[in-house]
Write an enzyme that holds these catalytic residues in place. Sequence first.
Site, PDB file in Angstrom:
ATOM      1  N   GLY A 111       0.789  -1.207   0.000  1.00 10.18           N
ATOM      2  CA  GLY A 111       0.000   0.000   0.000  1.00 10.18           C
ATOM      3  C   GLY A 111       0.828   1.267   0.000  1.00 10.18           C
ATOM      4  N   GLY A 113       3.879   1.534  -1.513  1.00  7.35           N
ATOM      5  CA  GLY A 113       4.701   1.642  -2.709  1.00  7.35           C
ATOM      6  C   GLY A 113       5.316   0.325  -3.095  1.00  7.35           C
ATOM      7  CB  VAL A 149      10.151  -3.094  -1.360  1.00  4.29           C
ATOM      8  CG1 VAL A 149       9.603  -4.475  -1.493  1.00  4.29           C
ATOM      9  CG2 VAL A 149      11.481  -3.121  -0.636  1.00  4.29           C
ATOM     10  CG  ASP A 154       2.292  -1.780  10.496  1.00  2.00           C
ATOM     11  OD1 ASP A 154       1.297  -2.389  10.942  1.00  2.00           O
ATOM     12  OD2 ASP A 154       2.550  -1.702   9.290  1.00  2.00           O
TER      13      ASP A 154
END
Length: 894
Positions: A105, A107, A109, A217
């Site tokens: 969500g 971007g 990697v 997170d």
Amino acid sequence: MSDRWHEIDTLFDQVLDLPVAERAAFLDAACAENPPLRAEVESLLASAEAGARWLGESVEGFAGPLWDELATALGEGAPEALPGRLRAGDVVGSYRLVRELGRGGMGTVWLADDERLGRQVALKVVKRGMDTDAVLARFRAEQRILASLEHPGIARLYDAGALPDGRPFLAMAYAEGEPLTQHADDHRLDVDARLARLLDVADAVAYAHQRLVVHRDLKPANILATADGGTRRVTLLDFGIAKLLDADSDGVQTRPGERPHTPAYAAPEQLGGQPATTATDVYALGAVAYELLTGHRPPPASDGAPPAKPSVVAGRIETRDGAPQASPEAVAQARGTTPERLARRLRGDLDTILLKALAADPARRYPTADAFAADLRRHRDGFPVAARPDGAGYRARTFVRRHRLGVAMGTVALLALVAVTVTVAAQQRATERARVEATAALAEADEVTAYLEGLFTAADPFAVERQDTLRARDLLARGVAAAERDLADQPARRARLLGVLGRAYQGLGRYADAEPLLRQALALRAGGPPLARAEAAAHLATLLQSRGAAAEAEALRREVLATRRAHLAAPHAALAMALNDLGLAAAADARYDEAELLLREALDHHRRLAAAQPEATPHADLASTQKNLADVIAESGQYDEAESLLLASIDTRRAHYGDAHPSVAVGLQSLATLLRDVGRHADAEPFVREALAVNRAALGSDHPHVADNLNLLGSVLRGQDRFAEAAPVFDEAVARTRAHRGDRHPDVANVLNTYAGLLIAQGDHDRAEAVMREAVAIAREGLGAEHVMVGLNLARLGIVLHDSGAVAQALPIYREAEAILEPQLGDGHLHVALLRGRLGASLADLGRHAEAEAPLRASLDALEALHGPDHDRTRHAQAALDTLYAAWRPARAE
């Protein structure tokens, strides 16, 4: 197009909520008549799993195939034609893209090569719409804190920048592994193994919390687990990124909905938009633990429903959004057990611990990850947990669980004692025949002797099970008196028991109490079985080595090896330890080539024994030999193999003893020493701190091992220029070493040497010189004028004099040190290379440029061979040589 994507997206959301093991069956039913739909969803799942692993962010609604669809819709013909699309081979900043690892969500990697530093990184390219200037500003504000997260369980954030089109990118350490829950299920880890991984996670989180960084997170996809046997079995991703991307942390406003978290693991206060605290991470840890142990996620905090007890949830079929989750049989099978046994294992302490971590009110949770981990460890070790109400019944149950074998043997021993008492009473009334029979009965009471031996061994903190140290010391004193009183006419048994008592005293650091007992045990073995005498000699030699009596210790160890070679067939564990111990003696005398040969032979014995019993847990003696060989080969610059051996040694110790055992601290201390010696001070710090914490808890602050840990910690802090933190650590290390080993012990010289390094860095040259002159005198007195330690202390004394401006006085000290170190260590040794660099600098400072060139060149060549051209030490040596040439060559030209 929109209807098709709506169908794909809806099905994709449903599949994501299922455990991995159930997704294929779900798709079989949902896509039986629509294979293209299934292909699209599976493509999204593949991208989601990779994105979750590397991005650590929400992946719903972001899919790789969308590029193809969008390109076709635009009529471009290929996804590469889309503006701003990155491809392998593109350069972003100083990073060359290798391959895409995943999307999420936030971007995309990429795996990328860092062309400046020659390493690979995980490069996260943040999607458009982020406020680039604000992101980079926040990064600069947080950079110092994030850069401080030097922990082997945390993947570091290296760098940040922006693409030409304004999209920010973040460069992070590249780590391998599988998401924690997937790894645990794939490898069928049992509950204890899962708890061990969870403790690794909690320790890494606690480390960051101590540096005021909250993750925000935490979830399985952000926790990569490996099965390679390394010291750390997990790596946490994205520490600090959540704050970096959270606008509200510093008052900068971004678009709504950008606050990073995953609803399934987010705490209630997080969902309500309140500030994240350490208790927020504790909630997420609890949610991860719940899923890891039960196979089911707790209900999202947004539901408002409290989670059921883990022991209950593991035994029933849970549903989410109408879809069934894993069955109890499947959950239990993934944990190597049955549903009934799994429920029993979770019932009680683990129910209480997890529900406390998942409390809706932050004030009712564990306040920190440390507190959460401490309760998990108390449960694992069989002690009452802090989250449960205390009570006599609960304490009794935990005591029995902790000491099942001891309680059972205690009962047997009590019965045996009653039997012996009855026999002794009968002796007073019996005939001579009855007396002989009673004596024979005593000779058959080896079970009682074995129990007593186990009882005394438990006083040794290096034993597998340990009793309370204060009570154990009283017990040892009574044991010595009993051995003198009751076994006076039984020399073999008396020697056996005195050996146990002596080793227990040694384990407690009470060397003066241990030595007479071990000497008496050896004397009692004279004329007895050769192998029994060899065992007693080996124990005494170990103590003498600790007390600085190296020559007597080595003579005993040579006797032990000769006896065992004559009486034992190779491979044999006792023969391996004799080789190991003699190798240690050779290393203590700086005979590193001889030590390496002995230790490699010992390691070969251990490996052959392990190959013959591949199912057995590796023996703790293997860990000792791995550690000792690593220490020796590090002296000749074999750093990579040494580090690998130390990591293996620590894993062996953890498997054999558990994480909180002082034997584990021994391995951690050696690994930290190696990392410090090669200049990796920040990498060394968490290992020496763990060793110190383990030893303080297990041995008490007065133990000699704690002094050793403090000395190394002070050195590591000094190496990071944290002088104010290092000073009190060194003060305590010096005081404790003197108290335990006396003012003239060689170990005092060692701690004074490292302490002087801090004094030099602080500019206190007068005090540093006094400290080093004392260290040189102690080393010469205890080890002899030609010992390596004398050379190292002379080298440090030369540095003190040089840095204080007394360069002419330093020069002969350097020469004397070189004359000792070079013949014994060789030209390529690190200590010799550093000394020659100092020698060359002194000559240059005195204007003797022609003489300075050779030692400076030799130092540079050796350091480049040891560390490579980019290491700080190598660059420093190159700069010193360049400075010499800049000052000397113009003069020569004139």
